[in-house]
Design an enzyme around this catalytic site. Structure first.
Site, PDB file in Angstrom:
ATOM      1  N   ASN B 368       0.841  -1.187   0.000  1.00 24.85           N
ATOM      2  CA  ASN B 368       0.000   0.000   0.000  1.00 24.85           C
ATOM      3  C   ASN B 368       0.879   1.241   0.000  1.00 24.85           C
ATOM      4  O   ASN B 368       1.869   1.305   0.734  1.00 24.85           O
ATOM      5  CB  ASN B 368      -0.900  -0.010   1.248  1.00 24.85           C
ATOM      6  CG  ASN B 368      -2.289   0.448   0.918  1.00 24.85           C
ATOM      7  OD1 ASN B 368      -2.578   0.873  -0.209  1.00 24.85           O
ATOM      8  ND2 ASN B 368      -3.167   0.356   1.891  1.00 24.85           N
ATOM      9  N   TYR B 374       4.009  -0.531   7.593  1.00 27.21           N
ATOM     10  CA  TYR B 374       2.848  -1.359   7.927  1.00 27.21           C
ATOM     11  C   TYR B 374       2.828  -2.634   7.077  1.00 27.21           C
ATOM     12  O   TYR B 374       2.643  -3.751   7.583  1.00 27.21           O
ATOM     13  CB  TYR B 374       1.570  -0.535   7.695  1.00 27.21           C
ATOM     14  CG  TYR B 374       0.291  -1.201   8.137  1.00 27.21           C
ATOM     15  CD1 TYR B 374      -0.052  -1.280   9.486  1.00 27.21           C
ATOM     16  CD2 TYR B 374      -0.594  -1.732   7.202  1.00 27.21           C
ATOM     17  CE1 TYR B 374      -1.241  -1.872   9.881  1.00 27.21           C
ATOM     18  CE2 TYR B 374      -1.787  -2.328   7.590  1.00 27.21           C
ATOM     19  CZ  TYR B 374      -2.108  -2.400   8.931  1.00 27.21           C
ATOM     20  OH  TYR B 374      -3.279  -2.987   9.327  1.00 27.21           O
TER      21      TYR B 374
END
Lengths: 429, 468
Positions: B368, B374
């Site tokens: 992402n 993350y």
């Protein structure tokens, strides 16, 4: 006091050709047709003036005046008027159940011989006045004064004049037998093609039976009819495939071809002890070994209206220690091709046999070439109570001609019932 | 609760408008409520000839009191009969008005690519006979467990079939592939129960592997499968964590909620409503693993279910990301989980048959923009699950992960609308999932009869286009 059970001999039968509804026999009553069938039997077996043990027969559709139909019929025949008779009614199982009743008395030694039969007309149907009018007429009959009578008559309304027509439907579900079977057939995944195939074979087998003279001593012409009116010797899967469905909605698989038509006719079969047959020099075509009757809960329960034979047969087999494959011929009454196929599928199905019959394995498949070898109701037609007599006589003769063997008879009936029986023959020995 | 567009589109006037304009009308997904039957309609069970799983599937379906249909074929009817199923008959040639809530197909009999036509033969007549929110489960043999290259290829091919059908089936239907290892047939129960029920509302296009578990799977009460179990849920004070706590408690577990001290009030509110207990700790501290282990040991005598849900995002593109942001995300989302696992294992606090369930993310699979930290942490979670599975198996412990896609939470509500709408709609369900969907998948992995599931990473993403 114990009684040795006697063997019950099937000596032969006689029926009139079956007619389609409102045609050849439109003017004939139940009594006319049953008399014709019985008199034919009397001639064939030289029973003129004989006092038989009993005559048991019935009709599904009956006028109120026909309350003693069989006894009245007997008195119209050349049998000794001292021959007792009674009526029974178990829908399409009537004829076969009558044979079992007569056979049981013979086996017990209560009688030596008897005739079982059945008759039905869908042409000369017993129309009844509607319930409102009927109650009113009873009241009228009970009225004591002219004034009272006039008062009662003032209550007549035009709507009361419509007669109550007997319908081929189950009182508890309001569904016709065909619609019931459409559901059962759908449940078993019965296809149009297999129904039409079974139907064509029924016509071909019955036509062949007439051709080879097999029916000559089973059928007596009546009112100009020599063969079953419904029989289409040239029937084919292709022709049948063109018919529109009549049950089960537009996507249905049941047609006027692969369902039995409403029909008129009568049949009778002669049963006796071996001694009785021997005294008269009559050959024993076969023995009626046993019978079984089952019923299913098609209303509150989860079973098809015409599936009772699927339960009756295994119960009977277990009683005799036989398997479904231990038969030389199978006579499964073709109320609808779909009914025969649903029954056969059920017997082959592990789930049905385990969950519903409580057996560890399926009953298995039958050799289809042994099924309804001389045709059945799809070709011959199906005057409800007459079918049992037709089948018992024809199956006994077929076994006899083969030199012996064993036949399974299975007949489904309204009300979720089924009557089944076994015939055995030693042939001409 | 469905999002605003889904609600609107399903209103009477919305139906008219979406119909006229040809706009998508996302189905309002059926979700499980306590007491619901596992399957609310007819189940069609089929099999490629020679398959080995129809008996096991029939047994599971019988246990669920499902209404089952099969073709009138000897092997299937015997499987049904032996399982005690009074199965109906279905013939595709005369389908009548048959409608199915679920289609279960045993494809293990397919050992050659030419036999893949069995898929077409089974599904073609019935794919348009499914009800809304239908369930399709194809059972296969994992390619690595097959006996020949041809069988391996054919079994791998099933994945393309299920994923494609998942995109076609519509109306909230889901399609999964379950690979069951030879010998692991008895472990099918919990997975079939989950995948056929409304509990798996937002799980589609997934591949699940079932292997032989350590112990024979126990018989569970399908309404309270976690009865008597102690479950630790990290990050339990809100969002997905609160939903996990709630679902585990609903399924019978005593939930020990864990969150950081500043969220103690929220945490207590969540756990007390569930009849659970709570524990505040900062899982990044050195002594956190020990204090958690000690608490579980002293207060509950051990732990049966550990759900590593706590996680944070600290988004920045890599060029603008300070090391602290990197460190914090990696530590909370991955390293702390490893430390806690190690402590629970070495201290013996993990009970025999314990279940560890981690929360990965679609970001760890698809990646992402702005989430290198993350994405790294969540891919690491998936890696940890796969690597730890065989290690934990020796102690009869399993570890699996769920990877949520677009879930309607406070976190996703803060995403700009264009990106949010894209995330929401770009999946087979045309809507976001709910926290409860993630929680249900976790409860599945946590079930006592899920011993055959170890090392799985299953997405709860409505078959998102991302990373698929």
């Amino acid at each position: 006091m114990t009684t040795e059970l006697r063997k019950v001999a099937v000596l032969g039968g006689n029926r009139i050709p079956f007619a389609r509804s409102n045609s050849a026999y439109a003017a004939a009553s139940n009594q006319d047709m049953l008399t014709a069938a019985l008199d034919g039997l009397v001639s064939r077996f030289a029973l003129e003036g004989e006092r038989l043990g009993e005559v048991v027969a019935g009709a599904v559709l009956k006028h109120s005046r026909d309350f003693n139909l069989t006894r009245e019929t007997v008195m119209s025949t050349r049998l000794d008027a001292a021959t007792p008779a009674y009526d029974i009614q178990q829908a399409c199982g009537t004829g076969l159940q009558a044979a079992l009743l007569v056979a049981n008395k013979i086996a017990l030694g209560q009688i030596d011989c008897g005739v079982a039969g059945g008759v039905d007309t869908t042409s000369d149907a017993p129309l009844a006045v509607g319930d409102d009018l009927r109650k009113l007429l009873i009241k009228l009959n009970n009225a004591r004064s002219t004034g009272d009578r006039l008062k009662v008559l003032a209550g007549v309304r035009p709507g009361m004049i419509v007669p109550a027509i007997p319908r081929n439907e189950e009182p508890r579900t309001g569904l016709s037998m065909g619609e019931h079977q459409a559901r059962t057939g759908a449940r078993w995944g019965v296809t149009r093609a297999e129904q039409d195939e079974l139907t064509a074979r029924s016509h071909h087998n019955l036509a062949a039976a007439y051709e080879r003279g097999f029916q000559a001593d089973l059928v007596t012409p009546f009112l100009g009819l020599e063969r079953d009116q419904n029989l289409r010797p040239d029937s084919s899967v292709e022709k049948l495939a063109k018919l529109k469905p009549v049950f089960g909605g537009p996507q249905g698989t049941m047609t006027a071809g692969n369902s039995t038509p409403l029909s008129d006719g009568a049949a009778a079969v002669l049963l006796a002890s071996e001694e009785w047959a021997q005294e008269r020099g009559l050959p024993v075509l076969a023995h009626l070994v046993t019978g079984e009757t089952a019923a299913v809960d098609y209303v509150g329960g989860d079973e098809g209206l015409l599936m009772a034979p699927a339960y009756a047969v295994p119960r009977m087999l277990d009683r005799l220690g036989l398997t479904l494959q231990d038969f030389d011929i199978y006579e499964i009454h073709e109320a609808f091709a779909s009914q025969v196929l649903s029954t056969l599928k059920a017997w082959e199905d592990a789930v049905f046999c385990q969950e519903r019959l409580g057996r560890s394995a399926p009953l298995g498949a039958i050799d289809r070439s042994r099924l309804n070898v001389n045709g059945s109701s799809l070709a011959a037609g199906h005057p409800f109570a007459a079918t049992g007599g037709r089948i018992v006589a024809a199956a006994a003769k077929e076994l006899y001609e083969r030199g012996g063997g064993r036949a399974l008879i299975s007949i489904c009936a309204a009300g979720g019932q089924g009557v089944v029986a076994i015939l055995e023959s030693n042939g001409s020995n | 609760m469905p999002d605003t567009y889904t609600s609107l589109a399903n209103s009477p006037i919305g139906k008219l408008i979406t119909g006229q304009l040809g706009l998508p009308r996302p189905t309002i997904l059926e979700r499980y409520s306590p007491g619901d039957a596992t399957i609310s309609g007819q189940v069609l069970l089929g099999a490629a000839p020679g398959g080995r799983l129809a008996p096991a599937a029939a047994t599971v379906l019988a246990g669920l009191s499902a209404n089952v249909s099969t073709a009138l074929r000897g092997d299937l009817r015997k499987a049904a009969a032996d399982a005690g199923l009074d199965a109906a008959v279905f013939n595709g040639e005369v389908p009548g008005d048959a409608r199915f809530k679920a289609l279960v197909f045993d494809a293990t009999g397919i050992t050659d690519s030419t036999q893949l036509r069995e898929l077409h033969a089974f599904f073609h007549p019935v794919v348009r006979r499914t009800q809304s929110c239908s369930r399709v489960v194809v059972l296969g043999t994992a390619p690595e467990d097959t006996g020949s290259p041809r069988e391996a290829a054919a079994q791998r091919a099933l994945e393309g079939f299920t994923r494609s059908l998942g995109k076609e089936i519509g109306q909230g239907g889901t399609v999964q592939l379950v690979y069951v290892a030879p010998g692991a047939e008895a472990f099918l129960g919990s997975t079939l129960r989950f995948l056929l029920s409304a509990r798996s509302a937002y799980v589609s296009g997934q591949v699940v592997r079932i292997n032989q578990g350590a112990a024979t799977p126990p018989v569970v009460d399908v309404h309270r499968p976690l009865e008597g179990k102690v479950a630790l849920v990290t990050g339990a004070s809100r969002g997905i964590g609160a939903a996990i706590a709630s679902v585990l408690a609903r399924d019978g577990a005593h939930v020990v909620g864990l969150d950081i001290p500043p969220l103690a009030e929220d945490l207590e509110a969540v756990t007390s409503a569930l009849g659970g207990s709570f524990l505040t700790a900062d899982i990044t501290t050195d002594d956190a693993p020990q204090s958690i282990a000690l608490h579980l040991q002293e207060a509950h005598g051990g732990v049966d279910i550990v759900v590593h849900n706590a996680g944070i995002t600290q988004d920045r593109t890599l060029a603008r990301m300070k090391p602290e942001r990197w460190e914090r995300v990696l530590d909370i989302n991955l390293s702390s989980e490893e430390r806690i696992n190690d402590e629970l294992l070495s201290s013996g606090v993990l009970n025999t048959g314990a279940r560890i369930v981690c929360v990965s993310s679609i970001a760890g699979i698809a990646g992402n923009n702005g989430q290198t930290n993350y994405g790294t942490s969540k891919a690491g979670v998936a890696g940890m699950v796969v690597a730890m599975a065989p290690v934990l198996a020796k102690q009869q412990v399993t570890i699996n992960a769920v990877a949520p896609g677009f879930i309607e939470t406070q976190m996703t509500a803060a995403v700009p609308i264009a990106i949010r709408e894209a995330g929401r709609r770009m999946n087979s369900m045309s809507q976001g999932g709910l926290p409860v969907d993630v929680a249900e998948a976790i409860a599945w992995f946590a079930a006592p009869d899920s011993g055959g599931l170890n090392g799985n990473v299953v997405r709860v993403c409505g078959q998102s286009l991302l990373g698929a």
